[in-house]
Design a protein around this motif. Structure first.
Motif, PDB file in Angstrom:
ATOM      1  N   LEU A 185      55.296  57.398   0.752  1.00 19.92           N
ATOM      2  CA  LEU A 185      54.366  57.091   1.834  1.00 19.92           C
ATOM      3  C   LEU A 185      53.478  55.955   1.360  1.00 19.92           C
ATOM      4  N   THR A 186      53.488  54.848   2.098  1.00 22.84           N
ATOM      5  CA  THR A 186      52.762  53.646   1.703  1.00 22.84           C
ATOM      6  C   THR A 186      51.827  53.202   2.808  1.00 22.84           C
ATOM      7  N   CYS A 187      50.628  52.779   2.422  1.00 24.90           N
ATOM      8  CA  CYS A 187      49.721  52.092   3.343  1.00 24.90           C
ATOM      9  C   CYS A 187      49.626  50.640   2.893  1.00 24.90           C
ATOM     10  N   ASN A 188      50.237  49.742   3.651  1.00 23.27           N
ATOM     11  CA  ASN A 188      50.161  48.314   3.361  1.00 23.27           C
ATOM     12  C   ASN A 188      48.906  47.725   3.982  1.00 23.27           C
ATOM     13  N   ASP A 189      48.356  46.699   3.319  1.00 22.17           N
ATOM     14  CA  ASP A 189      47.118  46.067   3.778  1.00 22.17           C
ATOM     15  C   ASP A 189      46.057  47.133   4.029  1.00 22.17           C
ATOM     16  N   VAL A 190      45.818  47.925   3.015  1.00 20.62           N
ATOM     17  CA  VAL A 190      44.967  49.111   3.158  1.00 20.62           C
ATOM     18  C   VAL A 190      43.554  48.763   3.597  1.00 20.62           C
ATOM     19  N   PHE A 191      43.049  47.585   3.220  1.00 21.49           N
ATOM     20  CA  PHE A 191      41.706  47.171   3.627  1.00 21.49           C
ATOM     21  C   PHE A 191      41.721  46.293   4.874  1.00 21.49           C
ATOM     22  N   ASP A 192      42.894  46.151   5.499  1.00 20.74           N
ATOM     23  CA  ASP A 192      43.061  45.373   6.728  1.00 20.74           C
ATOM     24  C   ASP A 192      42.607  43.930   6.551  1.00 20.74           C
ATOM     25  N   GLU A 193      42.867  43.375   5.361  1.00 24.09           N
ATOM     26  CA  GLU A 193      42.461  41.998   5.064  1.00 24.09           C
ATOM     27  C   GLU A 193      43.179  40.977   5.934  1.00 24.09           C
ATOM     28  N   GLU A 194      44.411  41.301   6.341  1.00 27.03           N
ATOM     29  CA  GLU A 194      45.201  40.381   7.152  1.00 27.03           C
ATOM     30  C   GLU A 194      45.448  40.928   8.555  1.00 27.03           C
ATOM     31  N   ASP A 195      44.638  41.906   8.966  1.00 29.49           N
ATOM     32  CA  ASP A 195      44.804  42.544  10.281  1.00 29.49           C
ATOM     33  C   ASP A 195      46.230  43.061  10.449  1.00 29.49           C
ATOM     34  N   SER A 196      46.768  43.649   9.390  1.00 32.35           N
ATOM     35  CA  SER A 196      48.153  44.130   9.430  1.00 32.35           C
ATOM     36  C   SER A 196      48.307  45.499   8.786  1.00 32.35           C
ATOM     37  N   ARG A 197      47.233  46.287   8.766  1.00 36.64           N
ATOM     38  CA  ARG A 197      47.316  47.615   8.159  1.00 36.64           C
ATOM     39  C   ARG A 197      48.391  48.448   8.864  1.00 36.64           C
ATOM     40  N   ARG A 198      49.212  49.112   8.076  1.00 41.82           N
ATOM     41  CA  ARG A 198      50.301  49.907   8.636  1.00 41.82           C
ATOM     42  C   ARG A 198      50.727  50.964   7.628  1.00 41.82           C
ATOM     43  N   ALA A 199      51.308  52.025   8.130  1.00 37.47           N
ATOM     44  CA  ALA A 199      51.813  53.099   7.288  1.00 37.47           C
ATOM     45  C   ALA A 199      53.333  53.101   7.344  1.00 37.47           C
ATOM     46  N   THR A 200      53.953  53.350   6.209  1.00 35.40           N
ATOM     47  CA  THR A 200      55.413  53.381   6.127  1.00 35.40           C
ATOM     48  C   THR A 200      55.860  54.626   5.380  1.00 35.40           C
ATOM     49  N   LEU A 201      56.810  55.331   5.944  1.00 35.10           N
ATOM     50  CA  LEU A 201      57.430  56.485   5.290  1.00 35.10           C
ATOM     51  C   LEU A 201      58.875  56.137   4.982  1.00 35.10           C
ATOM     52  N   SER A 202      59.283  56.326   3.726  1.00 33.85           N
ATOM     53  CA  SER A 202      60.620  55.937   3.293  1.00 33.85           C
ATOM     54  C   SER A 202      61.337  57.100   2.618  1.00 33.85           C
ATOM     55  N   VAL A 203      62.636  57.156   2.831  1.00 31.20           N
ATOM     56  CA  VAL A 203      63.520  58.071   2.117  1.00 31.20           C
ATOM     57  C   VAL A 203      64.522  57.215   1.352  1.00 31.20           C
TER      58      VAL A 203
END
Length: 215
Positions: A185-203
């Motif tokens: 489970l990943t949160c990319n752009d966690v501080f929303d620095e690029e207005d692209s915060r998103r969560a990703t779930l991977s198997v």
């Protein structure tokens, strides 16, 4: 390590893959839920020569547009010194032969060094550190990438990384009883620095010595 590439390559003879879902598709500017998948293999032996990792990446798996965007990746790596040194270096190329939305992007190059160790000595928590440079990491220009991962238990790990434009945090779980299978489970752009915060779930899965080329 979630969010950046590393200095390692898959061992020769390994087949690996992943299926991911995200709540935001950044490459197309869409906030719709979408997914991606990747399938690849490792060749050669990075300990004695050059290891090669090749993968096919599909960046959209929406029902109406399945596979409408994607690219090939190649990565070449080598491990320096004896196993106790644990220093790995790799150069990777993404967006090769891209199609769909991904074809708008040029080939991206990443050079990275990764080392492994144990906090507090041989009986401590295992960790990995990655430092590198990406050709498009900083607003389309070259920039630094860095990451730190820590094994918290036998089955649980956490990581934090900086991919040039923003920071990422992640948790990874090895599935008990399913060798080579893990969840992340990943949160990319966690501080929303690029207005692209998103969560990703991977198997993900990795199968070693799948076709008799293991080193």
């Amino acid at each position: 390590m979630q969010g950046i590439g590393s200095g390692t390559v898959a061992p020769g003879g390994t087949i690996f893959g992943s299926v991911s879902g995200t709540d935001r598709r950044v490459d197309s500017g869409s906030d719709d839920v979408d997914g991606s998948l990747s399938l690849g293999a490792g060749f050669g032996d990075a300990a004695t020569g050059i290891g090669v990792q090749a993968s096919l990446n599909v960046t959209s798996v929406e029902d109406r547009d399945f596979g409408d965007s994607g690219y090939l990746s190649l990565k070449f790596g080598h491990r320096f010194g004896d196993p106790d040194l644990n220093l790995h270096a790799a150069i990777g190329f993404d967006n090769i032969a891209a199609w769909g939305d991904a074809s708008d992007n040029s080939i991206e190059t990443t050079v990275a060094l990764t080392t492994f160790g144990y906090l507090g000595g041989a009986w401590g928590k295992p960790y990995m550190v990655t430092l590198g440079v990406g050709s498009d990491a900083r607003d389309g220009d070259p920039g630094l990438i860095a990451g730190f991962g820590l094994g918290l238990t036998e089955y649980l790990g956490a990581s934090i990384s900086y991919s040039g434009d923003y920071s990422n945090i992640g948790l990874g779980v090895k599935v008990p009883g399913a060798k080579g299978v893990s969840l992340a489970l990943t949160c990319n752009d966690v501080f929303d620095e690029e207005d692209s915060r998103r969560a990703t779930l991977s198997v993900s899965f990795a199968l070693k010595n799948a076709f008799g080329l293991g080193g």
